[in-house]
Design an enzyme around this catalytic site. Structure first.
Site, short mmCIF file in Angstrom:
data_model
loop_
_atom_site.label_atom_id
_atom_site.label_comp_id
_atom_site.label_asym_id
_atom_site.label_seq_id
_atom_site.Cartn_x
_atom_site.Cartn_y
_atom_site.Cartn_z
N ASP A 156 0.87 -1.16 -0.11
CA ASP A 156 -0.06 0.08 0.00
C ASP A 156 0.86 1.13 0.08
OD1 ASP A 156 -3.27 0.11 1.08
OD2 ASP A 156 -2.23 1.82 1.07
N PHE A 182 -2.17 6.12 0.28
CA PHE A 182 -2.86 7.33 -0.05
C PHE A 182 -4.14 7.46 0.71
CE2 PHE A 182 -5.85 9.40 -3.56
CZ PHE A 182 -5.38 10.61 -3.20
N ASP A 206 4.05 1.67 -4.31
CA ASP A 206 2.93 2.35 -5.40
C ASP A 206 2.83 1.37 -6.30
OD1 ASP A 206 1.80 3.80 -7.09
OD2 ASP A 206 2.22 5.36 -5.82
N LYS A 248 1.64 -13.35 -14.38
CA LYS A 248 2.22 -14.32 -15.59
C LYS A 248 3.43 -14.96 -15.26
CE LYS A 248 3.61 -13.65 -20.16
NZ LYS A 248 3.75 -12.56 -21.07
N TYR A 271 -11.66 7.45 -12.80
CA TYR A 271 -11.95 6.16 -12.20
C TYR A 271 -12.65 5.13 -12.93
CZ TYR A 271 -13.92 3.21 -8.13
OH TYR A 271 -14.00 2.11 -7.28
N THR A 276 -20.17 -0.27 -0.95
CA THR A 276 -19.75 -1.45 0.24
C THR A 276 -19.51 -0.15 1.38
OG1 THR A 276 -19.23 -3.33 -1.09
CG2 THR A 276 -18.80 -3.09 1.19
#
Ligand code: NAD
Ligand code: UDP
Length: 310
Positions: free
Chosen positions: A31, A34, A56, A103, A143, A173
């Site tokens: 994390d 932010f 990040d 992958k 977004y 949520t």
């Protein structure tokens, strides 16, 4: 299993961390803080199977994991609009980095997509086969289009490279550990009511949303991640549909006190209605939300009372 959660210090990520640790897994939380908070995961920092990495997702990372949950992205409109270019980069570059990692390591990788891919929907309730009605150049586009592009990347890595994906579309949520300044409607109304401030309804309050309690959602995450019938996209949310006026009244009734309702301008491109069709989740996961809105709101009010010391 060893499980990586990007955005693991956020609202949903911290609850998912709790659940996966309780199920006996190792959790690596990545994390950049932010919108996430150390306080969300403070209780896990000394857990022997929990590890925290400040990083990040737009920069590549290497972690050996069996499963990856990609949750990193600010979710509330004021936060994702604060730096919209960064929001798109987080969704797109974050998806590319998670998919590249999956992958190479053959990990199963989960994308936290959103009901926002349906935009201001012309089909109600929303089914997964609906392509959506999204403005590509508006205030919400960073977004909405970022998440749509991430879905595209997930399905292209799946088709081209056989990456083992799971794509979920989350509807609104709520619950404990939402940030008091998060800006989303449930936390705004509860914090305002507890502080005796008027509840800010945007527009006339007739727009609808469907609210899912966090524990129900996290249960759906885990069921979806660990089944093989479908890779998605799959809607998860509570089909109960409420206007913002109804939500405000439920919260005012539970909190009591003197707060009233005030109206502010409706933000641009605010969807008029939203309700998930969860037939696929019922069929493939045997999943059904169990916590009714009034009960989930009561639990969330109790959390904010403690958090705000009111
Ligand atoms: P949140 O803002 O509490 O959590 C997001 C987390 O991602 C935070 O911890 C934040 O610090 C982290 N993050 C943001 N940008 C990052 C970056 N570039 N690199 C690393 N970490 C970064 O929001 P949430 O409600 O927990 O949402 C989690 C995920 O679920 C998001 O991807 C969101 O789009 C998705 N989602 C949530 C909802 C909802 O109602 N809560 C609905 C639809 C989709
Ligand atoms: N909203 C509101 N008052 C607030 C915050 C939000 O009336 O203080 C409205 C907002 O305009 C939208 C709905 O509540 O119609 C849900 O907003 P939120 O930001 O929680 O989620 P989203 O719009 O992304 O579904």
């Amino acid at each position: 299993m060893r499980i990586l959660i990007t955005g693991g210090a956020g609202f949903l990520g911290s609850h998912l961390s709790d659940r996966l640790l309780a199920d006996g897994h190792e959790v690596i939380c990545l994390d950049n803080f932010f919108t996430g908070r150390k306080s969300n995961i403070q209780h896990l920092l000394s857990h022997p199977r929990f590890e925290l990495i400040r990083h990040d997702v737009i920069d590549p990372f290497k972690v050996e994991a069996d499963q990856i949950y990609n949750l990193a992205c600010p979710a509330s409109p004021p936060h994702y609009q604060f730096n919209p270019i960064k929001t798109t980069k987080t969704s797109v570059m974050g998806a590319i980095n998670c998919l590249g990692l999956a992958k190479r390591t053959r990990a199963r990788v989960f994308q936290a997509s959103t009901s926002e891919v349906y935009g201001d929907p012309e089909i109600h309730p929303q089914v997964e086969s609906y392509w959506g009605n999204v403005n590509p150049i508006g205030r919400r586009s960073c977004y909405d289009e970022g998440k749509r592009c991430a879905e595209t990347l997930f399905f292209d890595y799946h088709r081209e490279n056989g990456v083992d994906i799971r794509v979920i579309r989350i509807f609104n949520t709520y619950g404990p550990r939402m940030h008091p300044n998060d800006g989303r409607v449930v936390s705004n109304f509860i914090v305002q009511a507890l502080r005796g401030q008027d509840l800010t309804i945007y527009g006339d309050g007739s727009q609808t949303r469907s609210f899912c309690y966090v524990d129900d959602l996290v249960d759906g995450f885990v069921r979806f991640m660990n089944q093989t019938a479908t890779v998605g996209p799959l809607n998860l949310g509570n089909p109960g549909e409420f206007t913002m006026l109804e939500l405000a009244e439920i919260i005012l009734k539970q909190v009591g006190g003197t707060a009233k309702i005030t109206h502010l301008p409706l933000p641009a491109d605010d969807p008029k209605q939203r309700r998930p069709d969860i037939s696929l989740a019922r069929k493939h996961l045997g999943w059904e939300p169990r916590v009714p809105l009034a009960e989930g709101i009561a639990r969330t009010i109790a959390y904010f009372r403690t958090e705000l010391g009111i």
